[in-house]
Design a protein around this motif. Structure first.
Motif, mmCIF file in Angstrom:
data_model
loop_
_atom_site.group_PDB
_atom_site.id
_atom_site.type_symbol
_atom_site.label_atom_id
_atom_site.label_comp_id
_atom_site.label_asym_id
_atom_site.label_seq_id
_atom_site.Cartn_x
_atom_site.Cartn_y
_atom_site.Cartn_z
ATOM 1 N N SER A 422 4.216 -32.232 63.117
ATOM 2 C CA SER A 422 5.043 -33.263 63.009
ATOM 3 C C SER A 422 6.430 -33.514 63.481
ATOM 4 O O SER A 422 7.373 -32.922 64.229
ATOM 5 N N GLN A 423 6.421 -35.282 64.204
ATOM 6 C CA GLN A 423 7.848 -35.325 64.855
ATOM 7 C C GLN A 423 8.547 -35.180 63.727
ATOM 8 O O GLN A 423 10.022 -35.147 64.189
ATOM 9 N N LEU A 424 8.493 -35.507 62.417
ATOM 10 C CA LEU A 424 9.851 -35.679 61.390
ATOM 11 C C LEU A 424 8.999 -35.361 60.405
ATOM 12 O O LEU A 424 8.171 -34.610 60.391
ATOM 13 N N LYS A 425 10.298 -35.032 59.516
ATOM 14 C CA LYS A 425 10.225 -33.849 58.767
ATOM 15 C C LYS A 425 9.862 -32.367 59.007
ATOM 16 O O LYS A 425 9.226 -31.932 58.508
ATOM 17 N N ASN A 426 9.819 -31.985 60.404
ATOM 18 C CA ASN A 426 9.344 -30.629 61.080
ATOM 19 C C ASN A 426 9.141 -29.929 60.440
ATOM 20 O O ASN A 426 10.442 -28.733 59.992
ATOM 21 N N SER A 427 7.722 -28.830 60.531
ATOM 22 C CA SER A 427 7.691 -27.656 60.595
ATOM 23 C C SER A 427 6.877 -27.336 61.420
ATOM 24 O O SER A 427 5.412 -27.986 60.836
ATOM 25 N N GLN A 440 10.726 -22.296 58.358
ATOM 26 C CA GLN A 440 11.574 -23.135 57.369
ATOM 27 C C GLN A 440 11.317 -24.473 57.482
ATOM 28 O O GLN A 440 10.893 -25.022 59.423
ATOM 29 N N PHE A 441 11.748 -25.761 57.091
ATOM 30 C CA PHE A 441 12.301 -26.889 57.418
ATOM 31 C C PHE A 441 13.174 -26.837 58.621
ATOM 32 O O PHE A 441 14.324 -26.764 58.686
ATOM 33 N N PHE A 442 12.844 -28.102 60.203
ATOM 34 C CA PHE A 442 13.726 -28.677 60.789
ATOM 35 C C PHE A 442 14.513 -29.865 61.283
ATOM 36 O O PHE A 442 14.811 -30.290 62.076
ATOM 37 N N GLY A 443 13.851 -30.833 60.281
ATOM 38 C CA GLY A 443 13.734 -32.000 60.462
ATOM 39 C C GLY A 443 13.144 -32.576 61.484
ATOM 40 O O GLY A 443 12.509 -32.420 61.730
ATOM 41 N N ASP A 444 13.987 -34.207 62.368
ATOM 42 C CA ASP A 444 13.433 -34.684 63.303
ATOM 43 C C ASP A 444 13.005 -34.485 64.452
ATOM 44 O O ASP A 444 14.136 -33.819 64.798
ATOM 45 N N MET A 445 12.242 -34.485 64.983
ATOM 46 C CA MET A 445 12.624 -34.062 66.961
ATOM 47 C C MET A 445 12.791 -34.698 67.386
ATOM 48 O O MET A 445 12.239 -35.007 68.536
ATOM 49 N N ASP A 752 5.952 -35.219 56.110
ATOM 50 C CA ASP A 752 5.187 -34.813 56.879
ATOM 51 C C ASP A 752 5.823 -33.187 57.196
ATOM 52 O O ASP A 752 5.232 -32.913 58.171
ATOM 53 N N GLY A 753 6.171 -31.957 56.474
ATOM 54 C CA GLY A 753 6.501 -31.418 56.404
ATOM 55 C C GLY A 753 5.399 -29.665 55.915
ATOM 56 O O GLY A 753 5.426 -29.176 56.626
ATOM 57 N N GLY A 754 4.418 -31.037 55.378
ATOM 58 C CA GLY A 754 3.067 -29.743 55.262
ATOM 59 C C GLY A 754 1.933 -30.187 56.310
ATOM 60 O O GLY A 754 1.273 -29.505 56.419
#
Length: 769
Positions: A422-427, A440-445, A752-754
């Motif tokens: 996803s765009q937010l909370k991306n993995s 891993q978690f990347f945060g918002d794109m 959105d991380g999932g």
């Protein structure tokens, strides 16, 4: 006597970097069994010759008594050509072929190493980087598989004779411990500050750091997955200073405590939470705080609490504890991992009073994971350090996806996917056969920096796990960076592109984790997602089965003013709901005549709207916003549950603006929790609780309607809104009481991380079908 035969046994899971090959050799020695063991890519391959019965007993013992941090997710056993062996040996690692590779996540310091750290007679007494076969960094230092020292950043630290002796001793717990080091040959702490030249040994460095922190200072500290900013949470001046550096106005900081006993002073902790806090992943855990007078520790109902994960952190917290440990970055920017970037940050922010670092390079930035305990079991909120990149096994029935085209050697090649997330909370996710590697978690794109790191890590994981995608899957939103990246990647590599609606992907992630088959009622609530009708969805009910999803109900559409700006400005959301309340019917109905099987849900918000109407309409912005909504200027149709929570928070005067994501909803839940303990004391809190209860009842009612109509009794609860504990536990209790079987996310986040897991699951099924 039974005849002997030779067998090859392959074990998938966390079987590298955890002492598994030495463990196999010791177990074989106890069975007097002969053969070999080696790492192939990311799995372990054992070849032995003995009777079938004794091999079965040997394999059973391996699985039953495996080392603590290891996990075995799949076993393959086959008879091969007969071989005679003189003994049992560990042979050199192999890069592997087409098998699904696995490497362990970073592992916190183990009890044995922690004991040695404080043993004055031990050669590694007070060594900041003490580790052994079952603990220490893994994913953050690896360059390639197999996981051997030469393939990690530890190659820069040649072993001394003492460490080499333990490394080559089969019966030593540091046998083949790739991160082994000591004071003589390992990384050392380095101090950078105004007095750098006069402070050179570990003890003096940590003493100086503690002195600065006790006086309200802020430090940079190089941890396992990146640099942290460190400050005293009990010192309001220090916290204010840290917030200026981070440009972080209100969002609570996570707090690292020296021990479980200290956590209990500030927080309520149950046995499940205690076990999770002490696990080798050492995640941040959301714990309900006890009454105290510390401003930073009472910003929310919960404190993000965690324990140290490596020796240098323990040694600092021995001198001052608790401490805020937060990622060293500006808000929404990537965490720093390079020493030069940390030096630059110090130069730009003179309020940073010093820095502790070392020369071991971090190959990949990984934030601390965030978890909570819900329904008596752990649930992931942010999957990162300690968990990534351990894969999840996804069952797709008879799994034809594991055997697609043949490879160059003529063997079946597993399906391999890239799920953009996803765009937010991306993995993102990469798949190989039935294994899904969640990044891993990347945060918002939304920033170029995060976008670059995202692309770099896709390339890195593809190389690490030898994955060449056969197809790409992404969200439907045309303006998401991740969608645009997926479109370009698919076109450049001549690959099929599959798009999955955002909220369907949420539900599919629950189905993937819980191996759900047959009909599933999907309840997907969050802030925003692009719908198949071009509107903004977020309060959705689906009927799902495999890759299929039918939208069967949703919150009544509201004309939401301001688009993205309403995400932060809860007053705009509230004014949109005031307009909707005054101008639409209050009964359920059908928004889309073309889909008569899908109905819209109207909620009775009269008490809440009447409570807040006068205050909000008196705001200056209302004079501009209300006419614009009426005229349809800069409005979108939204069924978002997340925006509804924001609106209610503003209508009740609890919070008008999200200075960080989810703030209004979090404080609304806190108000409802206050009413649970103190009913009747504050009207806005009583209304907040009644709102939660009405949403719970609405969910149960809609599931009942779906069960009566479709015969489904499985319900998947997902989306960021279900991070609300009152909502989640209330729905679970009522659904179970009514005979439903509710499921939810565990190993990936409901936020959105999932999403990437759900995208991969749907794509696997579509391709199979």
């Amino acid at each position: 006597m039974a005849p002997k035969q030779s067998e090859r046994i392959k074990l998938w899971g966390i079987v590298q970097g955890v002492g598994f090959r030495p463990y196999v050799a010791k177990t074989a020695e106890s069975f007097q069994m002969k053969g070999t063991v080696l790492n192939i890519g990311g799995l372990v391959e054992i070849t032995v010759t003995d009777t079938a019965e004794r091999i079965s007993a040997f394999l059973h013992a391996l699985i039953e008594n495996k080392p603590g941090p290891s996990e075995i997710v799949h076993v393959k056993r086959e008879v091969v050509d007969y071989r005679d062996f003189d003994d049992f040996t560990i042979i050199a690692s192999d890069a592997g072929g087409n098998e699904a590779a696995m490497i362990p996540a970073d592992l916190a310091i183990c009890p044995n190493c922690l004991e040695e750290l404080y043993d004055a007679g031990n050669p590694r007494h007070q060594h900041p980087f003490i580790s052994c076969m079952v603990c220490g960094p893994r994913y953050t230092i690896i360059d390639r598989i197999p996981y051997d020292r030469v393939n990690t950043s530890m190659i820069e630290f040649p072993m001394c004779d003492f460490c080499d002796g333990e490394y080559t001793d089969l019966h030593d717990r540091r046998y083949h411990a790739q991160t082994i080091s000591c004071h003589e040959c390992g990384p050392q702490l380095i101090w950078k500050g105004a007095d750098s030249g006069s402070i050179t040994n570990d003890s003096a460095i940590l003493d100086r750091a503690a002195e600065i922190l006790k006086n309200g200072g802020v430090l940079l500290f190089k941890s396992v997955g990146g640099y942290n900013l460190v400050a005293d949470p009990l010192n309001d001046a220090a916290v204010s200073k840290l917030r200026r550096i981070k440009n972080r106005e209100a969002k609570p900081f996570a707090v690292m405590f020296r021990s479980m006993d200290q956590i209990r002073v500030f927080c309520h902790v149950d046995p499940v939470e205690e076990k999770l806090l002490s696990s080798s992943a050492r995640p941040i855990l959301l714990l309900e705080h006890k009454l105290n007078e510390q401003n930073e520790l009472t910003r929310s109902r919960f404190i993000g609490s965690f324990l140290p994960s490596f020796a240098a952190q323990y040694m600092l917290l021995d001198r001052i504890s608790p401490l805020i440990f937060t990622s060293a970055n500006l808000s929404d920017m990537p965490m720093i991992i390079d020493d030069d970037e940390a030096f630059e940050m110090m130069d730009k922010h003179p309020e940073i009073d010093g820095m502790i670092y070392n020369l071991r390079q971090i190959r990949v930035r990984v934030d601390d994971s965030v978890t909570r305990v819900i329904d008596g079991q752990p649930q992931m909120i942010r999957r990162s350090k300690g968990y990534a990149p351990v894969p999840l096994f996804v069952n797709t029935d008879d799994s034809p996806s594991t055997e697609r085209k043949t490879n160059a050697e003529g063997n079946p090649a597993p399906l391999q996917l890239l799920a953009a997330g996803s765009q937010l909370k991306n993995s993102f996710a990469l798949t190989k056969g039935n294994f899904v590697y969640m990044s891993q978690f990347f945060g918002d794109m939304d920033t170029i920096e995060n976008q670059n790191i995202y692309e770099e890590n896709i390339d890195r994981l593809k190389s690490l796990f030898r994955i060449k995608p056969n197809a790409v899957v992404c969200d439907m939103h045309p303006l998401y960076f991740t969608t645009q990246f997926a479109e370009k990647y698919a076109a450049a590599n001549d690959l099929p592109l599959i798009k999955v609606q955002h909220h369907h992907a949420h539900v599919a992630s629950v189905m993937a984790e819980n191996d759900l088959s047959d009909k599933v009622i999907g309840v997907s609530f969050d802030g925003t997602g692009y719908g198949t009708d071009g509107n903004i969805w977020g309060g959705e009910f689906f009927l799902c089965n495999g890759a299929a999803a039918e939208r069967i109900a949703h919150l009544r559409y509201v004309d939401m003013i301001g688009g993205d700006s309403s995400v932060k400005d809860a007053v705009r959301s509230a004014l949109s709901y005031i307009h909707a309340y005054d101008n639409t019917a209050t009964s359920n109905g059908v928004d889309d005549p073309a889909n008569s099987s899908c109905h819209s849900i109207a909620l009775d918000l009269s008490d809440i709207v009447n409570y807040g109407r006068e205050r909000l309409l008196a705001k200056p912005e209302a004079k501009l916003v209300m006419p614009a909504i009426k005229a349809g200027i800069n409005t979108v149709k939204s069924s978002s549950m997340g925006r509804l929570f924001d609106a209610v928070s503003a209508l009740l005067g609890i919070c008008d603006y999200n200075s960080y994501e989810g703030q209004c909803a979090i404080l609304l839940e806190d108000a409802a929790a206050f009413a649970q303990k103190h009913p009747g004391e504050r009207k806005e809190c009583d209304l907040a609780l009644s709102f939660h209860e009405s949403i719970i009842d609405m969910i149960v009612e809609q599931c009942q309607i779906a069960r009566d109509k479709y015969g489904a009794d499985q319900a998947a609860l997902t989306g960021g809104t279900f991070q609300n504990r009152i909502l989640m536990e209330g729905v679970l209790e009522k659904l179970r009481a009514d005979g439903f079987k509710p499921y939810y996310n565990i190993s990936v986040s409901p936020n959105d991380g999932g999403i990437a897991l759900g995208q991969a699951y749907v794509a696997m099924h579509r391709i199979n079908e």
